[in-house]
Write an enzyme that holds these catalytic residues in place. Structure first.
Site, PDB file in Angstrom:
ATOM      1  N   PHE B  35      43.630  88.729  37.348  1.00 33.75           N
ATOM      2  CA  PHE B  35      43.091  90.093  37.406  1.00 33.75           C
ATOM      3  C   PHE B  35      43.714  90.843  38.587  1.00 33.75           C
ATOM      4  N   GLY B  37      45.482  88.738  40.994  1.00 35.48           N
ATOM      5  CA  GLY B  37      46.508  87.812  41.479  1.00 35.48           C
ATOM      6  C   GLY B  37      47.811  87.976  40.697  1.00 35.48           C
ATOM      7  N   LYS B  90      29.577  88.978  37.067  1.00 35.75           N
ATOM      8  CA  LYS B  90      29.666  87.754  36.258  1.00 35.75           C
ATOM      9  C   LYS B  90      30.549  86.721  36.968  1.00 35.75           C
ATOM     10  N   THR B  91      31.640  87.179  37.547  1.00 32.02           N
ATOM     11  CA  THR B  91      32.536  86.257  38.248  1.00 32.02           C
ATOM     12  C   THR B  91      31.805  85.570  39.391  1.00 32.02           C
ATOM     13  N   LYS B 104      29.294  69.213  40.957  1.00 33.45           N
ATOM     14  CA  LYS B 104      28.221  68.233  40.761  1.00 33.45           C
ATOM     15  C   LYS B 104      28.716  67.078  39.893  1.00 33.45           C
ATOM     16  N   ARG B 105      29.366  67.425  38.787  1.00 31.38           N
ATOM     17  CA  ARG B 105      29.786  66.382  37.845  1.00 31.38           C
ATOM     18  C   ARG B 105      30.783  65.421  38.470  1.00 31.38           C
ATOM     19  N   TYR B 144      29.544  93.426  44.443  1.00 26.41           N
ATOM     20  CA  TYR B 144      30.276  92.481  45.295  1.00 26.41           C
ATOM     21  C   TYR B 144      29.337  91.819  46.308  1.00 26.41           C
ATOM     22  N   LYS B 148      28.047  87.968  46.125  1.00 25.25           N
ATOM     23  CA  LYS B 148      28.367  86.921  47.102  1.00 25.25           C
ATOM     24  C   LYS B 148      27.094  86.323  47.695  1.00 25.25           C
ATOM     25  N   ARG B 185      42.530  99.606  50.674  1.00 22.56           N
ATOM     26  CA  ARG B 185      41.882  99.196  51.919  1.00 22.56           C
ATOM     27  C   ARG B 185      42.683  99.728  53.095  1.00 22.56           C
TER      28      ARG B 185
HETATM   29  N1  LIG Z   1      40.914  89.450  51.963  1.00 22.44           N
HETATM   30  C1  LIG Z   1      39.818  89.646  52.684  1.00 22.44           C
HETATM   31  O1  LIG Z   1      39.806  90.398  53.652  1.00 22.44           O
HETATM   32  C2  LIG Z   1      38.565  88.925  52.308  1.00 22.44           C
HETATM   33  C3  LIG Z   1      37.427  89.129  53.100  1.00 22.44           C
HETATM   34  C4  LIG Z   1      36.242  88.490  52.758  1.00 22.44           C
HETATM   35  C5  LIG Z   1      36.195  87.636  51.675  1.00 22.44           C
HETATM   36  N2  LIG Z   1      37.309  87.444  50.916  1.00 22.44           N
HETATM   37  C6  LIG Z   1      37.186  86.560  49.734  1.00 22.44           C
HETATM   38  O2  LIG Z   1      38.299  85.710  49.642  1.00 22.44           O
HETATM   39  C7  LIG Z   1      38.623  85.498  48.271  1.00 22.44           C
HETATM   40  C8  LIG Z   1      40.081  85.840  48.029  1.00 22.44           C
HETATM   41  O3  LIG Z   1      40.285  87.197  48.350  1.00 22.44           O
HETATM   42  P1  LIG Z   1      41.742  87.853  48.313  1.00 22.44           P
HETATM   43  O4  LIG Z   1      41.803  88.858  49.388  1.00 22.44           O
HETATM   44  O5  LIG Z   1      42.755  86.801  48.236  1.00 22.44           O
HETATM   45  O6  LIG Z   1      41.637  88.671  46.947  1.00 22.44           O
HETATM   46  P2  LIG Z   1      42.604  88.671  45.693  1.00 22.44           P
HETATM   47  O7  LIG Z   1      42.092  89.739  44.797  1.00 22.44           O
HETATM   48  O8  LIG Z   1      44.014  88.755  46.131  1.00 22.44           O
HETATM   49  O9  LIG Z   1      42.349  87.243  45.086  1.00 22.44           O
HETATM   50  C9  LIG Z   1      41.353  86.951  44.175  1.00 22.44           C
HETATM   51  C10 LIG Z   1      41.962  86.083  43.092  1.00 22.44           C
HETATM   52  O10 LIG Z   1      40.929  85.703  42.174  1.00 22.44           O
HETATM   53  C11 LIG Z   1      41.397  85.926  40.863  1.00 22.44           C
HETATM   54  N3  LIG Z   1      40.214  86.150  40.008  1.00 22.44           N
HETATM   55  C12 LIG Z   1      39.349  87.205  40.036  1.00 22.44           C
HETATM   56  N4  LIG Z   1      38.384  87.046  39.097  1.00 22.44           N
HETATM   57  C13 LIG Z   1      38.628  85.861  38.482  1.00 22.44           C
HETATM   58  C14 LIG Z   1      37.995  85.152  37.426  1.00 22.44           C
HETATM   59  N5  LIG Z   1      36.897  85.639  36.828  1.00 22.44           N
HETATM   60  N6  LIG Z   1      38.522  83.976  37.035  1.00 22.44           N
HETATM   61  C15 LIG Z   1      39.638  83.474  37.637  1.00 22.44           C
HETATM   62  N7  LIG Z   1      40.276  84.103  38.627  1.00 22.44           N
HETATM   63  C16 LIG Z   1      39.778  85.284  39.053  1.00 22.44           C
HETATM   64  C17 LIG Z   1      42.321  87.095  40.973  1.00 22.44           C
HETATM   65  O11 LIG Z   1      43.228  87.195  39.882  1.00 22.44           O
HETATM   66  C18 LIG Z   1      43.018  86.818  42.284  1.00 22.44           C
HETATM   67  O12 LIG Z   1      44.143  85.982  42.110  1.00 22.44           O
HETATM   68  C19 LIG Z   1      37.671  86.348  47.452  1.00 22.44           C
HETATM   69  O13 LIG Z   1      36.601  85.540  46.995  1.00 22.44           O
HETATM   70  C20 LIG Z   1      37.163  87.353  48.449  1.00 22.44           C
HETATM   71  O14 LIG Z   1      35.852  87.811  48.123  1.00 22.44           O
HETATM   72  C21 LIG Z   1      38.489  88.073  51.214  1.00 22.44           C
HETATM   73  O1  LIG Z   2      32.659  69.913  34.898  1.00 22.01           O
HETATM   74  C1  LIG Z   2      31.907  70.852  34.697  1.00 22.01           C
HETATM   75  C2  LIG Z   2      30.479  70.729  34.661  1.00 22.01           C
HETATM   76  C3  LIG Z   2      29.715  71.861  34.421  1.00 22.01           C
HETATM   77  N1  LIG Z   2      30.308  73.073  34.229  1.00 22.01           N
HETATM   78  C4  LIG Z   2      29.484  74.257  33.971  1.00 22.01           C
HETATM   79  O2  LIG Z   2      28.737  74.531  35.112  1.00 22.01           O
HETATM   80  C5  LIG Z   2      27.526  75.185  34.754  1.00 22.01           C
HETATM   81  C6  LIG Z   2      26.416  74.681  35.607  1.00 22.01           C
HETATM   82  O3  LIG Z   2      26.374  73.287  35.500  1.00 22.01           O
HETATM   83  P1  LIG Z   2      24.983  72.501  35.455  1.00 22.01           P
HETATM   84  O4  LIG Z   2      25.250  71.055  35.400  1.00 22.01           O
HETATM   85  O5  LIG Z   2      24.092  73.018  36.542  1.00 22.01           O
HETATM   86  O6  LIG Z   2      24.385  73.101  34.123  1.00 22.01           O
HETATM   87  P2  LIG Z   2      23.860  72.498  32.786  1.00 22.01           P
HETATM   88  O7  LIG Z   2      25.106  72.040  32.066  1.00 22.01           O
HETATM   89  O8  LIG Z   2      22.935  71.390  33.212  1.00 22.01           O
HETATM   90  O9  LIG Z   2      23.174  73.654  32.152  1.00 22.01           O
HETATM   91  C7  LIG Z   2      27.325  74.929  33.251  1.00 22.01           C
HETATM   92  O10 LIG Z   2      27.429  76.174  32.580  1.00 22.01           O
HETATM   93  C8  LIG Z   2      28.471  74.037  32.861  1.00 22.01           C
HETATM   94  O11 LIG Z   2      29.053  74.415  31.626  1.00 22.01           O
HETATM   95  C9  LIG Z   2      31.693  73.199  34.279  1.00 22.01           C
HETATM   96  O12 LIG Z   2      32.228  74.293  34.122  1.00 22.01           O
HETATM   97  N2  LIG Z   2      32.451  72.086  34.519  1.00 22.01           N
HETATM   98  O1  LIG Z   3      22.779  90.502  21.406  1.00 24.08           O
HETATM   99  C1  LIG Z   3      23.261  89.928  22.379  1.00 24.08           C
HETATM  100  C2  LIG Z   3      24.457  90.332  22.998  1.00 24.08           C
HETATM  101  C3  LIG Z   3      24.934  89.617  24.104  1.00 24.08           C
HETATM  102  N1  LIG Z   3      24.246  88.541  24.559  1.00 24.08           N
HETATM  103  C4  LIG Z   3      24.758  87.787  25.710  1.00 24.08           C
HETATM  104  O2  LIG Z   3      24.717  88.613  26.835  1.00 24.08           O
HETATM  105  C5  LIG Z   3      25.728  88.227  27.753  1.00 24.08           C
HETATM  106  C6  LIG Z   3      26.332  89.465  28.388  1.00 24.08           C
HETATM  107  O3  LIG Z   3      26.783  90.304  27.362  1.00 24.08           O
HETATM  108  P1  LIG Z   3      28.116  91.127  27.509  1.00 24.08           P
HETATM  109  O4  LIG Z   3      28.283  91.982  26.278  1.00 24.08           O
HETATM  110  O5  LIG Z   3      28.161  91.797  28.831  1.00 24.08           O
HETATM  111  O6  LIG Z   3      29.162  89.944  27.582  1.00 24.08           O
HETATM  112  P2  LIG Z   3      30.429  89.518  26.803  1.00 24.08           P
HETATM  113  O7  LIG Z   3      29.906  88.970  25.490  1.00 24.08           O
HETATM  114  O8  LIG Z   3      31.231  90.761  26.699  1.00 24.08           O
HETATM  115  O9  LIG Z   3      31.025  88.484  27.699  1.00 24.08           O
HETATM  116  C7  LIG Z   3      26.737  87.385  26.977  1.00 24.08           C
HETATM  117  O10 LIG Z   3      26.693  86.067  27.487  1.00 24.08           O
HETATM  118  C8  LIG Z   3      26.213  87.397  25.564  1.00 24.08           C
HETATM  119  O11 LIG Z   3      26.291  86.116  24.934  1.00 24.08           O
HETATM  120  C9  LIG Z   3      23.062  88.154  23.978  1.00 24.08           C
HETATM  121  O12 LIG Z   3      22.426  87.209  24.419  1.00 24.08           O
HETATM  122  N2  LIG Z   3      22.606  88.855  22.894  1.00 24.08           N
HETATM  123  O1  LIG Z   4      42.566 104.841  53.757  1.00 23.66           O
HETATM  124  C1  LIG Z   4      41.575 104.362  54.333  1.00 23.66           C
HETATM  125  C2  LIG Z   4      40.942 103.161  53.907  1.00 23.66           C
HETATM  126  C3  LIG Z   4      39.844 102.719  54.597  1.00 23.66           C
HETATM  127  N1  LIG Z   4      39.362 103.410  55.673  1.00 23.66           N
HETATM  128  C4  LIG Z   4      38.210 102.926  56.420  1.00 23.66           C
HETATM  129  O2  LIG Z   4      38.544 101.682  56.975  1.00 23.66           O
HETATM  130  C5  LIG Z   4      37.416 100.813  57.033  1.00 23.66           C
HETATM  131  C6  LIG Z   4      37.743  99.508  56.337  1.00 23.66           C
HETATM  132  O3  LIG Z   4      37.784  99.767  54.954  1.00 23.66           O
HETATM  133  P1  LIG Z   4      38.312  98.729  53.898  1.00 23.66           P
HETATM  134  O4  LIG Z   4      38.182  99.379  52.585  1.00 23.66           O
HETATM  135  O5  LIG Z   4      39.647  98.262  54.343  1.00 23.66           O
HETATM  136  O6  LIG Z   4      37.382  97.464  54.027  1.00 23.66           O
HETATM  137  P2  LIG Z   4      35.819  97.194  54.175  1.00 23.66           P
HETATM  138  O7  LIG Z   4      35.073  98.510  54.219  1.00 23.66           O
HETATM  139  O8  LIG Z   4      35.484  96.353  53.010  1.00 23.66           O
HETATM  140  O9  LIG Z   4      35.731  96.486  55.477  1.00 23.66           O
HETATM  141  C7  LIG Z   4      36.284 101.568  56.367  1.00 23.66           C
HETATM  142  O10 LIG Z   4      35.474 102.133  57.363  1.00 23.66           O
HETATM  143  C8  LIG Z   4      36.985 102.657  55.567  1.00 23.66           C
HETATM  144  O11 LIG Z   4      36.185 103.818  55.417  1.00 23.66           O
HETATM  145  C9  LIG Z   4      39.972 104.565  56.069  1.00 23.66           C
HETATM  146  O12 LIG Z   4      39.532 105.197  57.042  1.00 23.66           O
HETATM  147  N2  LIG Z   4      41.050 105.014  55.401  1.00 23.66           N
END
Ligand SMILES: NC(=O)c1ccc[n+]([C@@H]2O[C@H](COP(=O)([O-])OP(=O)(O)OC[C@H]3O[C@@H](n4cnc5c(N)ncnc54)[C@H](O)[C@@H]3O)[C@@H](O)[C@H]2O)c1
Ligand SMILES: O=c1ccn([C@@H]2O[C@H](COP(=O)(O)OP(=O)(O)O)[C@@H](O)[C@H]2O)c(=O)[nH]1
Ligand SMILES: O=c1ccn([C@@H]2O[C@H](COP(=O)(O)OP(=O)(O)O)[C@@H](O)[C@H]2O)c(=O)[nH]1
Ligand SMILES: O=c1ccn([C@@H]2O[C@H](COP(=O)(O)OP(=O)(O)O)[C@@H](O)[C@H]2O)c(=O)[nH]1
Ligand SMILES: NC(=O)c1ccc[n+]([C@@H]2O[C@H](COP(=O)([O-])OP(=O)(O)OC[C@H]3O[C@@H](n4cnc5c(N)ncnc54)[C@H](O)[C@@H]3O)[C@@H](O)[C@H]2O)c1
Ligand SMILES: O=c1ccn([C@@H]2O[C@H](COP(=O)(O)OP(=O)(O)O)[C@@H](O)[C@H]2O)c(=O)[nH]1
Lengths: 312, 312
Positions: B35, B37, B90-91, B104-105, B144, B148, B185
């Site tokens: 997304f 990366g 969701k992420t 855990k597993r 966000y 977190k 940023r």
């Molecule tokens: N850079 C900073 O200043 C900063 C500060 C505080 C926390 N963090 C945390 O550190 C981590 C890395 O940040 P970063 O600056 O490298 O950002 P980044 O956006 O460069 O990296 C995030 C990576 O996660 C991937 N990703 C996003 N959603 C995903 C998903 N659903 N499944 C799989 N991959 C997914 C993206 O493709 C990307 O490669 C993040 O969790 C961020 O919240 C960063």
């Molecule tokens: O190797 C693993 C084991 C679990 N999960 C996922 O992690 C989530 C949380 O795991 P947990 O064992 O708490 O959930 P459970 O399967 O008991 O609902 C579940 O959605 C699993 O599908 C995964 O992605 N990889």
């Molecule tokens: O009638 C519905 C429609 C969606 N979902 C669930 O709601 C979650 C969030 O829905 P969204 O449409 O945002 O997710 P997507 O299916 O696009 O990942 C998903 O896990 C769906 O399985 C559900 O339980 N009932």
């Molecule tokens: O072009 C820019 C981008 C950011 N900021 C400011 O710089 C600080 C850091 O912002 P950033 O978005 O980098 O990170 P975060 O707010 O998440 O620390 C914040 O006070 C923003 O308002 C700014 O003055 N000009």
């Protein structure tokens, strides 16, 4: 006449909401996994043509067709939600995502049963909806508090991104018949202790405050909010504030009990005070609690007595 | 030699972590949905026998066998995480649950890349790990921040309930090569503006403060934390605090730029100040940042220049 889903509808609050909506003539579907709910709370509706009960866990997706969703499914009392913190947080996060996905697909309005616990241990008193809260993200209550906070966040993400109609009720402490007798919360503990002649246990000095809302007042507020146009959070609670010590004395009095009042250790991260500012609900919904505390307590005590008799 | 999973390993921080762990001789698996990366960030490892790249979204369960999980997957900059708030939440929620389920597993240790944003707009300065934070649960940054926070909550729920070994790094603003040029940023904006002779845009008066950590310092901290016994949250950042105005002037200086500095409207819910208290990391990990700001900036500016040249 609307098609209405109530998640957690077999629980304490949910079952009273079922009663009211059924009496209003709606089609009501209850979804519940019976973790803390009981079939008994809604059994009087089973077989009614407008009523359906689905044994289902909201952590699993659900596909039905409805107009409104009251999303209440979540254990609500500390011993219940701390029993399995992982499950609690899955229920609030994945469960709420599923219900929002459902609401999005069928264009339903979703009302989230949020909580005063999103304010945590408040530094602002009474709490307005604009207050950001003071919550420990890694404390023992976090699975519930942060779960509800993120559930709210999810509601507004779906609203802004997908136009889902959301309502967020921040519910303050509520009591009434069908509340859990063994949930370890203050109302049930004190009533049970008073009825059974056991010592009434105050955690800490008893200077902490709570405000207690009778369940039928809450139900009126939930329905008013659902049918309003207000998408931002609204407090629903009774602003009539009591210290826990005062409350212990009142229950002793209403039950005519001979129990003594004793003090135990204070609970971890126990909010020192809590009282809703309900001016928003008054203004926007024209709602306010109307049941006097003593009346609500009498009905609740009658329920507890009957339950105790049935048990023995 | 360990089997190490890095989620978000194709991103800015992740790719530097990959470099360090590969050079240490570990088996490294990257999971990324690309997304924010880029394959380019890690392409120099593709084909190496210790390296594997899996194109996968952490919102979907993942079944592999590993010893350590660095869980970084999450968009990190405001324009990226606000682009699709539902996906962001969701992420952080489902994605973290999946990685905890995996940990855990297979009995792996999971390190969560948390953030200073869990402190929100702090009322305590500098921020210690014990501070509960001041976060708006329904504001535009909530997808966000609350994502977190709840990810941290989930870590401790799995720790207390299932004994999962967790590490939580609260990362403060980080910069360096491979950071996103168009992420909006402050570091990238100011460098681009200075290099291109455009006006340097300060949001608000520029009195708000930030502290900037060079990415290789962060990588050392993450590895030290993973291999420590510390399960409670640890701040990783550079306590060297600057106002945004000072920072604009420094970048003008280092780039030898003729850009003017101008002021724009302040951003919504923009934290007024942020500076880590890193005494815990110093004490427990023996870690502290060592790269001087000017050195880090020179390397970053060189990267930006090369990128700009390649683009044109
Ligand atoms: N850079 C900073 O200043 C900063 C500060 C505080 C926390 N963090 C945390 O550190 C981590 C890395 O940040 P970063 O600056 O490298 O950002 P980044 O956006 O460069 O990296 C995030 C990576 O996660 C991937 N990703 C996003 N959603 C995903 C998903 N659903 N499944 C799989 N991959 C997914 C993206 O493709 C990307 O490669 C993040 O969790 C961020 O919240 C960063
Ligand atoms: O190797 C693993 C084991 C679990 N999960 C996922 O992690 C989530 C949380 O795991 P947990 O064992 O708490 O959930 P459970 O399967 O008991 O609902 C579940 O959605 C699993 O599908 C995964 O992605 N990889
Ligand atoms: O009638 C519905 C429609 C969606 N979902 C669930 O709601 C979650 C969030 O829905 P969204 O449409 O945002 O997710 P997507 O299916 O696009 O990942 C998903 O896990 C769906 O399985 C559900 O339980 N009932
Ligand atoms: O072009 C820019 C981008 C950011 N900021 C400011 O710089 C600080 C850091 O912002 P950033 O978005 O980098 O990170 P975060 O707010 O998440 O620390 C914040 O006070 C923003 O308002 C700014 O003055 N000009
Ligand atoms: N009672 C109060 O004082 C109070 C205060 C604030 C907020 N609330 C909120 O109101 C709602 C109802 O609370 P209550 O007091 O009636 O509690 P309750 O425990 O009686 O009801 C919760 C219901 O949800 C069901 N449930 C739990 N997890 C589920 C899951 N994963 N899938 C399906 N069903 C599930 C339970 O079986 C139960 O029937 C909760 O969301 C609670 O957080 C209650
Ligand atoms: O037997 C009890 C149960 C609760 N409390 C106190 O009563 C207040 C309300 O607690 P409860 O668990 O009912 O709900 P909360 O509002 O804390 O979620 C708290 O200060 C508790 O410490 C008490 O003194 N004795």
């Amino acid at each position: 006449r609307k098609r209405i889903l109530i998640t957690g509808g077999a629980g304490f609050v949910g079952s009273h909401l079922v009663d009211r909506l059924m009496l209003m003539g709606h089609e009501v579907t209850v979804v519940d996994n019976f973790f803390t709910g009981r079939k008994r709370n809604i059994e009087h509706w089973i077989g009614h043509e407008n009523f359906e009960l689905i044994h289902h866990d909201v952590v699993t997706p659900l596909f039905i067709e409805v107009d409104q969703i009251y999303h209440l499914a979540c254990p609500a009392s500390p011993p219940h939600y701390m029993y399995n913190p992982v499950k609690t947080i899955k229920t609030s996060s994945i469960g709420t995502l599923n219900m929002l996905g459902l609401a999005k697909r069928v264009s339903a309005t979703l009302l989230l049963a949020s909580t005063s616990e999103v304010y945590g241990d408040p530094e602002e008193h009474p709490q307005k909806e604009t207050y950001w809260g003071h919550v420990n993200p890694i404390g023992p209550r976090a699975c519930y508090d942060e779960g509800k906070r993120v559930a709210e966040t999810m509601c507004y993400a779906y609203k802004s991104q997908s136009g889902v109609k959301v309502r967020v009720a921040r519910i303050f402490n509520t009591f009434g018949p069908r509340m859990h007798m063994a949930d370890g919360r203050v109302v049930s503990n004190f009533i049970l202790q008073a009825l059974q002649g056991e010592a009434i246990t105050i955690y800490g000095k008893g200077e902490q405050t709570r405000s207690f809302q009778y369940v039928t007042d809450l139900v009126s507020g939930l329905i008013a909010l659902m049918n309003s146009d207000e998408s931002s959070p609204v407090n629903l609670g009774n602003p009539d504030e009591h210290t826990i010590l005062q409350f212990a004395e009142l229950i002793k009095d209403v039950t005519n009990s001979t129990s003594v009042i004793i003090h135990k250790d204070a609970a971890t991260d126990d909010p020192r005070k809590r009282k809703p500012d309900i001016s928003k609900a008054r203004r926007i919904l024209g709602w306010q609690p109307i049941v006097p505390l003593k009346d609500g307590l009498s009905k609740t005590i009658a329920y507890f007595k009957a339950e105790l008799e049935q048990e023995s």
